[in-house]
Design a protein around this motif. Structure first.
Motif, mmCIF file in Angstrom:
data_model
loop_
_atom_site.group_PDB
_atom_site.id
_atom_site.type_symbol
_atom_site.label_atom_id
_atom_site.label_comp_id
_atom_site.label_asym_id
_atom_site.label_seq_id
_atom_site.Cartn_x
_atom_site.Cartn_y
_atom_site.Cartn_z
ATOM 1 N N ASP A 1 -24.746 29.670 -13.340
ATOM 2 C CA ASP A 1 -26.121 29.908 -13.781
ATOM 3 C C ASP A 1 -27.156 29.277 -12.848
ATOM 4 O O ASP A 1 -28.340 29.617 -12.896
ATOM 5 C CB ASP A 1 -26.309 29.389 -15.204
ATOM 6 C CG ASP A 1 -27.540 29.961 -15.888
ATOM 7 O OD1 ASP A 1 -28.056 30.988 -15.406
ATOM 8 O OD2 ASP A 1 -27.992 29.383 -16.891
ATOM 9 N N VAL A 2 -26.748 28.348 -12.013
ATOM 10 C CA VAL A 2 -27.675 27.689 -11.093
ATOM 11 C C VAL A 2 -28.141 28.695 -10.047
ATOM 12 O O VAL A 2 -27.335 29.398 -9.434
ATOM 13 C CB VAL A 2 -27.005 26.473 -10.429
ATOM 14 C CG1 VAL A 2 -27.892 25.899 -9.330
ATOM 15 C CG2 VAL A 2 -26.693 25.402 -11.469
ATOM 16 N N SER A 3 -29.456 28.758 -9.820
ATOM 17 C CA SER A 3 -30.047 29.781 -8.946
ATOM 18 C C SER A 3 -30.564 29.185 -7.646
ATOM 19 O O SER A 3 -31.463 28.332 -7.650
ATOM 20 C CB SER A 3 -31.204 30.471 -9.681
ATOM 21 O OG SER A 3 -31.969 31.252 -8.794
ATOM 22 N N ALA A 4 -30.033 29.669 -6.528
ATOM 23 C CA ALA A 4 -30.534 29.263 -5.220
ATOM 24 C C ALA A 4 -31.960 29.761 -5.005
ATOM 25 O O ALA A 4 -32.769 29.103 -4.333
ATOM 26 C CB ALA A 4 -29.619 29.795 -4.126
ATOM 27 N N THR A 5 -32.298 30.896 -5.579
ATOM 28 C CA THR A 5 -33.650 31.449 -5.436
ATOM 29 C C THR A 5 -34.680 30.562 -6.100
ATOM 30 O O THR A 5 -35.738 30.259 -5.521
ATOM 31 C CB THR A 5 -33.707 32.866 -6.034
ATOM 32 O OG1 THR A 5 -32.769 33.706 -5.353
ATOM 33 C CG2 THR A 5 -35.102 33.452 -5.897
#
Length: 465
Positions: free
Chosen positions: A46-50
C-alpha cells in the motif's frame, strides 16, 4: 530440576493452567513455524512511491528548513514546513475518523554552540492510540530540518531532499497507510526538528515520553532513506542498514559486572529491535536485504535515535547503504565537474518507498503483537539443560510465548520453540554455555514481539535514569 513435571506439547489443553514446561530437543535444526500475515503484506504494497515523491518535493520547495530559518512565512523556512506537516497529519486524521492525536512537542533552546540565541524547536507528532494498550508505544521518526556547508547558515537554499525530506515523507506515508487499521498498542509518527543543530528535537521528545510515562518499546529513526548511488561508485537499491548500539549507556556498574559473566553485549533491546526489523525485511519486503550494523551510528556520527538510547529506550537508525557525501551538508554548487547539494534528483522514490514499507510493516507488527515479556531470567549453569522464566503479560493480546536461541557467534536467532501460555520452560539437553537465549510473546494470530534477552541488558522495560 527433578521436582518439575514434564509435559508433551501435543497434550497441552487450554483448560489446564501450566506454568512450567520441559521441552525435549533432539535436534537443534528447529523450524521457526512462523505464521505468515496477509495484512502485513497488504501494508507493504500500500505504500506509494508517487505520494512520497510528491511530499519530498513539497518539503524541498520550502527553500530551506534550517532550524534557525524563517518561521512566519507561509512559503519558506522551517515554520512553513512544520505547519504543512501538521496539516497533513490532520488531513490523515480526518480521513480515519479522528484516529490521530496531532500535537506539537517543543521547547526553547538557547546558549548552545549551534543555537546561541533563543529558538523554539518544535516537533510535529501524530499519535495513533492502541485499542488495548494505549500507553505502549512504537515510533517512527524523521528530521524536518536541513542545512548547507556552514551549519549556521540559515538563509541559503538548503533543499535537504534526501537529508531528510525522505525520512519525513516516509513518516507521513506510514501514517497514511497504518491509519486504516486498528492496533493493540500505539504508534507515534514523529517529525523532529533541531537535528543538525544538536539532536535537540529528539531530546525534547524523549524527555516528553519519559514524563508522560510512555512505554516506548521501539524507535525507528529514518535519516536518509532515498539515495541509492554512493560516493564509492556503488548503485544499489536492494540493501539498507540498521544501526543499533550494544549495551545501554545507562548501564550501572553492577549490571556491567553481571553481564561480564553472563553475556549480552550484542543482545541489548536495541539490537533485538534491529533483528526484528531485519526479519520483517526478509519476510515482507521483496528485494531488500537489511544489514545489521553493530554500532550506535555511522563512525563518529550521530542521529536522532541517540537521545532515546541515552534514556535507555530501544532505538535504531534505518538508512540507505551507500551514502553520497557530495549531497550531504553542501552548498549548492558545481566544482571541477562535481555537482554538490542535496537536491531531489538524487532521491530514488521507489527505494524510499521500499524503506518506508519496511518501517510501516515493522510498526504494525509490533503494535499488533503483545508487549515484550518482562523480567526474563535464565538458569542452567553446570547443568545439561537451560531454563527460562519470565513474567506473563497481563493483557488481552498475549496467548503464549516462544523461546529463541542461537550460537553465540551468529547474528540472528536460529532456533525456536513455541511453549504456550506458561511462565517458565526448560530446553532439555541445550547447554547454556553454548548459546544465547531469549523469549518473545505471541498473539492469537502468531504475531510476535521482539525477542527479549534475559536480564537487565536485554529488557525493553526498565527503570530509566
Amino acid at each position: 530440576m527433578s521436582d518439575h513435571k514434564t509435559y508433551q506439547l501435543s497434550t497441552l489443553k487450554p483448560a489446564i493452567l501450566i506454568t512450567t514446561l520441559f521441552i525435549s530437543t533432539s535436534t537443534l535444526a528447529a523450524e521457526l513455524n512462523y505464521q505468515d500475515q496477509t495484512k502485513l503484506h497488504d501494508i507493504a504494497t500500500d505504500v506509494s512511491a508517487t505520494r512520497i515523491g510528491s511530499d519530498i518535493q513539497t518539503l524541498v520547495d520550502f527553500g530551506t528548513r534550517h532550524t534557525l530559518s524563517e518561521t512566519k512565512s507561509n512559503t519558506r523556512g522551517i515554520g512553513a514546513a512544520r505547519r504543512w506537516i501538521k496539516a497533513e497529519f490532520e488531513k490523515i486524521s480526518q480521513q480515519c475518523g479522528g484516529c490521530l492525536e496531532v500535537i506539537e512537542v517543543k521547547n526553547t533552546i538557547s546558549g548552545e554552540k549551534r543555537i546561541p540565541n533563543p529558538v523554539e524547536v518544535v516537533n510535529i507528532i501524530a499519535i495513533q492510540r492502541g485499542t488495548d494498550q494505549p500507553n505502549r508505544m512504537v515510533m517512527m521518526s524523521g528530521d524536518i530540518d536541513s542545512r548547507v556547508s556552514d551549519v549556521m547558515d540559515f538563509t541559503s537554499d538548503a533543499p535537504g531532499a534526501n537529508d531528510n525530506a525522505s525520512g519525513v515523507a516516509g513518516v507521513i506515508e506510514s501514517a497514511r497507510v497504518l491509519s486504516k487499521y486498528k492496533f493493540n498498542g500505539s504508534i507515534v509518527y514523529a517529525a523532529l526538528s533541531g537535528e543538525e543543530q544538536g539532536l535537540f528535537g529528539g531530546k525534547i521528545l524523549a524527555d516528553y515520553a519519559q514524563k508522560q510515562g510512555w512505554q516506548v518499546h521501539g524507535v525507528l529513526n529514518n535519516d536518509m532513506i532515498g539515495n541509492i548511488t554512493g560516493i564509492n561508485g556503488v548503485t544499489d537499491n536492494t540493501t539498507a542498514r540498521i544501526f543499533s548500539e550494544g549495551t545501554r549507556v545507562i548501564e550501572t556498574k553492577e549490571q556491567a559486572h553481571k553481564r561480564r559473566f553472563t553475556g549480552g553485549e550484542v543482545d541489548s533491546a536495541s539490537r533485538n529491535l534491529a533483528r526484528y526489523i531485519d526479519t520483517i525485511a526478509d519476510r515482507y519486503i521483496p528485494n531488500l536485504d537489511t544489514l545489521l550494523v553493530y554500532r550506535l551510528d555511522r563512525f563518529g556520527r550521530g542521529g536522532h535515535h541517540r537521545p532515546f538510547n541515552d534514556m535507555g529506550y530501544a532505538a535504531v537508525r534505518v538508512m540507505e547503504t551507500n551514502e553520497n557525501y557530495n549531497h550531504q551538508h553542501q552548498d549548492l554548487r558545481t566544482e571541477d565537474g562535481i555537482v554538490y547539494g542535496d537536491t531531489i534528483d538524487g532521491v530514488d522514490f521507489d527505494y524510499t518507498a521500499k524503506l518506508t514499507a519496511l518501517n510501516a510493516v515493522s510498526l504494525a507488527s509490533m503494535a499488533w503483537a503483545p508487549a515484550p515479556p518482562n523480567n526474563v531470567e535464565i538458569s542452567g549453569a553446570v547443568q545439561p539443560s537451560t531454563t527460562l522464566k519470565w513474567q506473563k503479560n497481563n493483557d488481552k493480546t498475549t496467548t503464549g510465548y516462544r523461546l529463541y536461541w542461537r550460537y553465540t557467534s551468529e547474528p540472528q536467532w536460529q532456533f525456536s520453540r513455541y511453549v504456550g501460555d506458561v511462565s517458565e520452560a526448560t530446553l532439555k539437553n541445550v547447554v547454556i554455555d553454548n548459546y544465547y537465549f531469549g523469549v518473545a510473546a505471541v498473539n492469537k494470530d502468531g504475531i510476535e514481539s521482539p525477542v527479549v534477552f534475559p536480564g537487565d541488558v536485554g529488557a525493553f522495560e526498565q527503570t530509566l535514569k
